[in-house]
Design an enzyme around this catalytic site. Structure first.
Site: not given
Length: 518
Positions: A120, A195, A219
């Site tokens: 990420k 996310s 997330s």
């Protein structure tokens, strides 16, 4: 410093053919299949586990270089429609060649030797920009790796690139000013969750073997649920957050997003442990097993006692039906599954996330750590630049208006009372009912159509508010093919128990199916 390039991109012809790579998955076959010219690896690369890939490389049936090129092929062919990848490291093939050379010479660095990983894009990498998906941080290359990034490299992992995220990890849509909108590979009209939606979409699409995400309030777990994956939110203090762009350090953790429980366990082996740069990890001492893979037991549900929290179910009938099927499957595999209630649950869930309070101060500290080369110096600079997705403006401004944490009465009340209320009552449910874990839907809503609001319920709050570990595992699909996941929550540092239960369930049901990519 490694070279890198932003998507969209066109790989050179020399990268397109992985020495003759192949794919035979009926569920997600590439448009062109290229059999390996040398070697005898007969597993399907797309869905192969870390164990299987390592075995093939050790036998000489596969090389890391071939594996990297295979993934680059798939990214080039399919990611234009999914939009999960922000950047690729052009040194990945060179790194793979070096790791192949080491293996041939008898050196294997660790469990992830030669395995490509996607991060990420809020994990620091010394050789690639780390942007949190924001144009305000475009080109920002940190001075060193995040702790977890460093541990991955030490074990021989190849950082293939960076995945898109909901900008600054603010929400569940996974849209950012730098990366745009990421789409769910199971239905391109829908959100991938967030996310960490870019990481999840990339792993689900077999663009990489495994990935890392972060979780402040769901997330890791929600995108894992939405993409038919396994996601682990570790116990607070099990894995360092040093070098991860913060959202709210009181709640932030980083952890694996994988196709299987075993792959997630391997990654957890690598990232768990004490880091002096993150003092909360001192709590992990004495709580990290020699290997989490020891708990991959097919009979792990036998005599397990699991509590179903029906107060955390929502109104989506297909999710609830999938949960009922999962509960029956677990019973058939030897578990005792009982309905339980968590005392004062409404009071726990009424507390807010602390990202509204902590973000400004912790982000500013992170920006200061970048030194003089930081493209912006503060949240104020970011707001003034206008280089962020317009949907973030009100959230950025409201967070920037927080003047102090020490003198903020509401914040002080939350950090003083919320942990005790949450831990005491969740422990009461676990202990009074003699449970190994609590069980409920990861999300009580299915992936929403792009442009609509994405709900998920509030069950995702239990893990960050207590600091206890949680694991999301696939339990099936809706009538129109949207993935559904269930969440297991355990006591502090009970990752082994969650892994044992989830692996047994996974092996007894096999709900993982790759998306059909076109």
């Amino acid at each position: 410093m490694g070279k890198w390039y932003r998507k969209p991109f066109a790989l050179a012809a020399s990268l397109a053919m992985a020495g003759g790579l192949f794919s035979t998955s009926a569920a997600a076959a590439p448009k062109a299949a290229h059999p390996i010219e040398k070697g005898r690896f007969t597993e399907q690369i797309e869905e192969a586990s870390i164990f299987e890939l390592q075995h093939a490389m050790q036998k000489g049936d596969l090389t890391s270089e071939q594996l990297v090129k295979f993934y680059l092929d798939r990214i080039e062919e399919y990611d234009d429609s999914i939009n999960s990848i922000i950047a690729i490291d052009e040194d990945a093939i060179a790194v793979a060649k070096q790791l192949d050379k080491e293996r041939k010479g008898g050196r294997v660095r660790g469990e992830l030797h030669g395995i490509p990983v996607i991060l990420k894009d809020n994990y620091d990498t010394y050789d690639m920009p780390t942007t949190a998906g924001s144009l305000s941080l475009k080109g920002s290359v940190p001075p060193d790796d995040a702790y977890q990034t460093k541990k991955l490299r030490e074990q021989g992992a190849i950082i293939l690139g960076k995945a898109n995220l909901h900008e600054f990890a603010f929400g569940f849509h996974t849209i950012s000013s730098l990366g745009g909108q990421t789409y769910n590979p199971y239905d391109l009209t829908r959100y991938p969750g967030g996310s960490s939606g870019g990481t999840a979409a990339a792993v689900a699409s077999n663009f990489v073997t495994v990935g890392l995400g972060t979780d402040t309030g769901g997330s890791i777990r929600i995108p894992s649920s939405f993409n038919n994956l396994v996601g682990i939110r570790p116990t607070m203090g099990l894995a360092s957050r040093d070098g991860i762009i913060p959202l709210a350090l009181t709640q932030d953790v980083g952890g694996p997003i994988a196709r299987t429980v075993e792959d997630a366990a391997v990654v957890l082996n690598v990232i768990a442990g004490y880091d002096p740069a993150d003092p909360v990890t001192a709590a992990s001492k004495g709580h990290v097993p020699k290997t989490y893979t020891h708990y991959l037991k097919k009979n792990g549900l036998k005599n397990a006692r699991i509590g179903v929290v029906r107060d955390l179910f929502g109104d989506e009938p297909q999710i609830n039906a999938a949960m009922e099927d999962a509960i029956e499957d677990m019973k058939e595999m030897g578990a005792e599954v009982v309905d339980v209630t968590i005392p004062n649950l409404d009071k726990i869930l009424a507390y807010p996330s602390l990202s509204s309070y902590e973000f400004k101060f912790q982000l500013n500290d992170y920006l200061a750590s970048l030194g003089s080369d930081a493209p912006v110096k503060s949240l104020s600079d970011i707001i003034e630049s206008g280089k962020f997705d317009s949907s973030l403006r009100s959230g950025l401004v409201s967070r920037n208006n927080v003047q102090s944490l020490e003198n903020h009465a509401e914040y002080q009340e939350i950090i003083t009372n919320r942990p005790k209320v949450a831990k005491d009552n969740v422990n009461a449910a676990l202990n009074d009912n003699e449970l190994d874990a609590l069980l409920y839907p990861t999300s009580n809503a299915l992936p929403a159509i792009i442009g609509k609001n994405q709900g998920a319920g509030n069950a995702n709050r239990l893990s960050p508010f207590t600091g206890f570990p949680a694991l999301s595992v696939p339990i099936g699909f809706s009538d129109n093919g949207l993935p559904i996941g269930m969440e297991l929550l355990g006591r502090e540092f009970a990752e082994p128990t969650l892994i044992k239960i989830a692996y047994s369930y996974q092996e007894g049901t096999h709900h993982r199916k790759a998306p059909v990519l076109e």
